[in-house]
Enzyme design. Structure first.
Site, PDB file in Angstrom:
ATOM      1  N   ASP A 112      -0.198   9.155   0.584  1.00 17.15           N
ATOM      2  CA  ASP A 112       0.282  10.520   0.336  1.00 17.15           C
ATOM      3  C   ASP A 112       1.769  10.640  -0.034  1.00 17.15           C
ATOM      4  O   ASP A 112       2.612  10.035   0.633  1.00 17.15           O
ATOM      5  CB  ASP A 112       0.098  11.382   1.584  1.00 17.15           C
ATOM      6  CG  ASP A 112      -1.275  11.258   2.221  1.00 17.15           C
ATOM      7  OD1 ASP A 112      -2.106  10.485   1.732  1.00 17.15           O
ATOM      8  OD2 ASP A 112      -1.497  11.947   3.230  1.00 17.15           O
TER       9      ASP A 112
ATOM     10  N   ASP B 257     -11.262  15.833   3.735  1.00 18.63           N
ATOM     11  CA  ASP B 257     -11.454  14.466   4.206  1.00 18.63           C
ATOM     12  C   ASP B 257     -12.878  13.969   3.896  1.00 18.63           C
ATOM     13  O   ASP B 257     -13.078  12.798   3.587  1.00 18.63           O
ATOM     14  CB  ASP B 257     -11.203  14.452   5.723  1.00 18.63           C
ATOM     15  CG  ASP B 257     -10.914  13.060   6.246  1.00 18.63           C
ATOM     16  OD1 ASP B 257     -10.631  12.168   5.435  1.00 18.63           O
ATOM     17  OD2 ASP B 257     -10.978  12.876   7.476  1.00 18.63           O
TER      18      ASP B 257
ATOM     19  N   GLU C  79      -7.109  18.074   5.480  1.00 21.14           N
ATOM     20  CA  GLU C  79      -5.888  17.277   5.484  1.00 21.14           C
ATOM     21  C   GLU C  79      -4.891  17.928   4.526  1.00 21.14           C
ATOM     22  O   GLU C  79      -5.263  18.667   3.612  1.00 21.14           O
ATOM     23  CB  GLU C  79      -6.185  15.848   5.008  1.00 21.14           C
ATOM     24  CG  GLU C  79      -7.118  15.087   5.951  1.00 21.14           C
ATOM     25  CD  GLU C  79      -7.117  13.598   5.676  1.00 21.14           C
ATOM     26  OE1 GLU C  79      -6.635  12.839   6.524  1.00 21.14           O
ATOM     27  OE2 GLU C  79      -7.599  13.193   4.598  1.00 21.14           O
TER      28      GLU C  79
ATOM     29  N   TRP D  84       0.833  -1.217   0.000  1.00 20.24           N
ATOM     30  CA  TRP D  84       0.000   0.000   0.000  1.00 20.24           C
ATOM     31  C   TRP D  84       0.855   1.250   0.000  1.00 20.24           C
ATOM     32  O   TRP D  84       1.838   1.327   0.747  1.00 20.24           O
ATOM     33  CB  TRP D  84      -0.870  -0.015   1.260  1.00 20.24           C
ATOM     34  CG  TRP D  84      -1.521   1.298   1.549  1.00 20.24           C
ATOM     35  CD1 TRP D  84      -0.976   2.365   2.234  1.00 20.24           C
ATOM     36  CD2 TRP D  84      -2.833   1.721   1.159  1.00 20.24           C
ATOM     37  NE1 TRP D  84      -1.864   3.396   2.291  1.00 20.24           N
ATOM     38  CE2 TRP D  84      -3.017   3.033   1.643  1.00 20.24           C
ATOM     39  CE3 TRP D  84      -3.869   1.109   0.450  1.00 20.24           C
ATOM     40  CZ2 TRP D  84      -4.201   3.757   1.442  1.00 20.24           C
ATOM     41  CZ3 TRP D  84      -5.053   1.825   0.249  1.00 20.24           C
ATOM     42  CH2 TRP D  84      -5.209   3.124   0.750  1.00 20.24           C
TER      43      TRP D  84
ATOM     44  N   SER E 285       1.793  11.976   7.435  1.00 20.83           N
ATOM     45  CA  SER E 285       2.303  12.906   6.415  1.00 20.83           C
ATOM     46  C   SER E 285       2.967  14.154   6.974  1.00 20.83           C
ATOM     47  O   SER E 285       2.705  14.590   8.086  1.00 20.83           O
ATOM     48  CB  SER E 285       1.167  13.301   5.484  1.00 20.83           C
ATOM     49  OG  SER E 285       0.858  12.197   4.673  1.00 20.83           O
TER      50      SER E 285
END
Ligand SMILES: *[C@@H]1O[C@H](CO)[C@@H](O)[C@H](O)[C@H]1NC(C)=O
Ligand SMILES: *[C@@H]1O[C@H](CO)[C@@H](O)[C@H](O)[C@H]1NC(C)=O
Ligand SMILES: *[C@@H]1O[C@H](CO)[C@@H](O)[C@H](O)[C@H]1NC(C)=O
Ligand SMILES: *[C@@H]1O[C@H](CO)[C@@H](O)[C@H](O)[C@H]1NC(C)=O
Length: 578
Positions: free
Chosen positions: A63, A276, A243, A60, A123
């Site tokens: 970002d 989001d 975000e 996986w 992130s």
């Protein structure tokens, strides 16, 4: 200036001082596997892996993090699960490149090792501090599962790849407390820092209070002690959690990028947030008011769900950086899968990065323009050109001579009779996506100008194809192009998300050709309308249109003829994507 040199000196102390920065104890390194170590059948059953869009060999990703250029080398970090094809166990994976196209993987740069990030390294962004010293601020998840902000710096600045990163023993540097009342579940994704009006570093962090999205602002002299500024840089009611905020200047004229701290009368500012609630990256253009130390969007800007988007397809959690070597601002964005979790687990991976885009302000000042970085052209081969081909109602032309699953195609259309364009009904003004869907089309399209465009990843029997098209409408006194990416017939697999995407682009049809560019790469179609005024990225998983059974076509399904003034297509070479 005084405060800059102060900062510079204290950061040196920070880096090289007496044990201030102790090395992290030995750790388990999740060394990325190279694709050659995977079994033959793994490759053999992988028709959806990309050939020139960035992705690791497996697992996986989400970002893009901390993109930067340091001493001529580009760095891309990204959210990565070393243990599987679904989200979890998040670390910062790391790759470097000299051209943003061919990549070399390194060991993970940042992974849980301190209480302040023991439950995940989420992130964040890089800032190059004075004296060419990169510093990364990122969100850590602490033992109470609270979101806090941490600092990491390179262990050895002489290592051109900056392979090892050490964390500040003072972490976390920004954290929710009973005093600041920051919601510990909605406090993440610090930006690249800039120097604020008082000469101190500023950084914003995404946040929400009830349904208000906010960019909380912190300031610091030394990049270690951060104080919350008494007001956010900006906020908007009803937009939900912000975000991955991104805040940067763009030149008012020209395509040149500018460094993040630049302000003044020659620039505008952009605030991008990743919503989001809707999973879209929206932005406004405005002014950074240095007196009040706030961001003010231009009058008439739309904030929140219906705001301007970087991309009207699958594109999220993006981040820009200033590339001082080429004097441009470059945008990275995560392109999620549209397949089921079961399929992701079966194929062993999920998520890719979009092709980096150069980004600048449109001459109108009303929106940004995005275009694939020029380096991508190095991958082009087998050029094919068509000129002056008339496409009558219902006709298609096959583009032969390129590999249709791995191609770059640019086409310009000219419309003869615009008066035949349909009137755009007010109920669709805010709803391009519905209008692009079969349902919307059935309700409105009785001929007219378009849809015309490209049919990509089309099986020879047309049982599968993805169409990327324009339909021209008359909206009051002007014309608009509805740009659509229609995935409804992209695959016979019923479990894929086949949402049709759409956007309206302002068009001055008298003075320009209607241009479309699509980067096709097996399971991704990244399209740029009207020279980068509108972008749509789609993920598709054909079951028939693979191998030799796939074609590339131009088409016209409107009643009015359109002319292809020029179509150029190339096969794309395989890049070293990691
Ligand atoms: C730092 O990196 C340089 C270049 O790779 C290397 O020669 C040097 O030995 C490294 N220093 C340390 C302390 O690891
Ligand atoms: C804090 O954020 C979380 C996650 O979005 C949300 O569920 C919760 O309601 C928020 N708490 C408060 C007090 O607003
Ligand atoms: C990613 O795609 C999956 C499958 O279409 C979807 O369920 C999920 O919400 C998407 N997530 C984001 C962040 O786009
Ligand atoms: C063209 O129109 C026909 C008839 O409405 C429809 O069946 C077909 O899907 C359309 N093709 C494209 C590429 O939109």
């Amino acid at each position: 200036m005084a405060s800059i040199s102060l900062c510079f000196i204290s950061f040196l102390c920070f880096l090289f001082g007496h044990g201030v920065f102790q090395l992290q104890a030995s750790h388990h390194v999740h060394k990325p596997q190279t694709s050659t170590s995977l079994p033959y059948h793994y490759h053999h059953r992988q028709p959806y892996r990309t050939s020139y869009h960035f992705q690791p060999p497996k697992n996986w990703i989400n970002d893009p993090n901390g993109p930067m250029i340091y001493k001529g080398i580009y760095h891309l970090f990204y959210q990565y699960n070393p243990k599987g094809a679904v989200w979890g166990n998040i670390v910062w994976a790391h790759s470097t490149s000299t051209d943003l196209i061919n990549w070399e993987p390194h060991d993970h740069a940042i992974f849980p090792s301190q209480p302040s990030d023991i439950n995940g390294c989420w992130s964040g962004s890089a800032t190059i501090l004075p004296g060419e010293k990169p510093a990364i601020l990122y969100t850590g998840i602490n033992p109470k599962n609270q979101q806090v902000q941490n600092l990491a710096v390179p262990k050895n600045l002489s290592d051109p790849y900056l392979r090892e990163w050490v964390k500040s023993p003072k972490n976390p540097l920004m954290a929710p407390t009973p005093q600041n009342q920051i919601n510990a579940s909605s406090f993440r994704d610090p930006t690249t820092a800039w120097l604020g009006p008082n000469g101190e570093w500023r950084v914003i962090v995404g946040n929400k209070v009830h349904t208000r999205g906010l960019a909380l602002m912190f300031q610091s002299k030394d990049f270690i002690k951060w104080d919350q500024v008494d007001h956010p840089l900006h906020y908007a009611d009803g937009s939900g959690m912000w975000e991955c905020p991104d805040f940067y200047p763009v030149a008012k004229t020209g395509r040149r990028g500018v460094d993040t701290t630049v302000n003044g009368k020659n620039v505008k500012h952009v605030l991008k947030v990743s919503l989001d609630d809707t999973r879209h990256d929206v932005y406004t253009i405005g002014t950074y008011d240095v007196e009040k130390d706030i961001y003010v969007p231009n009058k008439g800007s739309i904030e929140g769900y219906s705001g301007l988007r970087y991309d009207y397809g699958k594109y999220y959690a993006s981040k820009t950086f200033y590339d001082g070597q080429k004097k441009r601002r470059v945008l990275w964005g995560w392109v999620n899968e549209s397949s089921s979790v079961e399929d992701d687990i079966k194929k062993g991976w999920s998520g890719i990065q979009g092709i980096p885009r150069t980004i600048w302000l449109d001459a109108s000042g009303k929106q940004l323009i995005q275009w694939p970085i020029e380096e991508i052209q190095k991958l082009r081969k087998n050029k094919v050109t068509l000129t002056n081909k008339v496409l009558k109602k219902g006709s298609t032309i096959e583009v032969k001579g390129v590999t249709p699953s791995q191609a770059d195609v640019e086409v310009s259309f000219k419309v003869k009779n615009l008066k035949k364009a349909q009137i755009l009904k007010p109920q669709y003004w805010e709803n391009p996506q519905v209008l692009c869907s079969q349902k919307g089309r059935a309700a409105t399209t009785k001929g007219g100008v378009g849809p015309f465009g490209l049919l990509v990843l089309a099986s020879n029997d047309f049982k599968e194809y993805t169409s990327v098209s324009f339909t021209i409408f008359k909206k009051q006194s002007k014309y608009v192009a509805l740009m659509c990416s229609d995935q409804s017939r992209s695959s016979l697999n019923p479990t894929n998300d086949k949402t049709t995407y759409g956007a309206f682009l302002d068009v001055d049809v008298d003075s320009e050709d209607l241009s479309l560019r699509s980067l096709i790469d097996h399971s991704v179609v990244e399209s740029f309308g009207l020279k980068g005024k509108g972008c749509i990225t789609a993920r598709v998983y054909p079951t028939l249109a693979i191998g030799d059974n796939v074609g590339l076509y131009a088409f016209n399904n409107g009643t009015e003829s359109v002319t292809i003034t020029k179509l150029t297509a190339w096969s794309m070479k395989k890049a070293r994507i990691n």
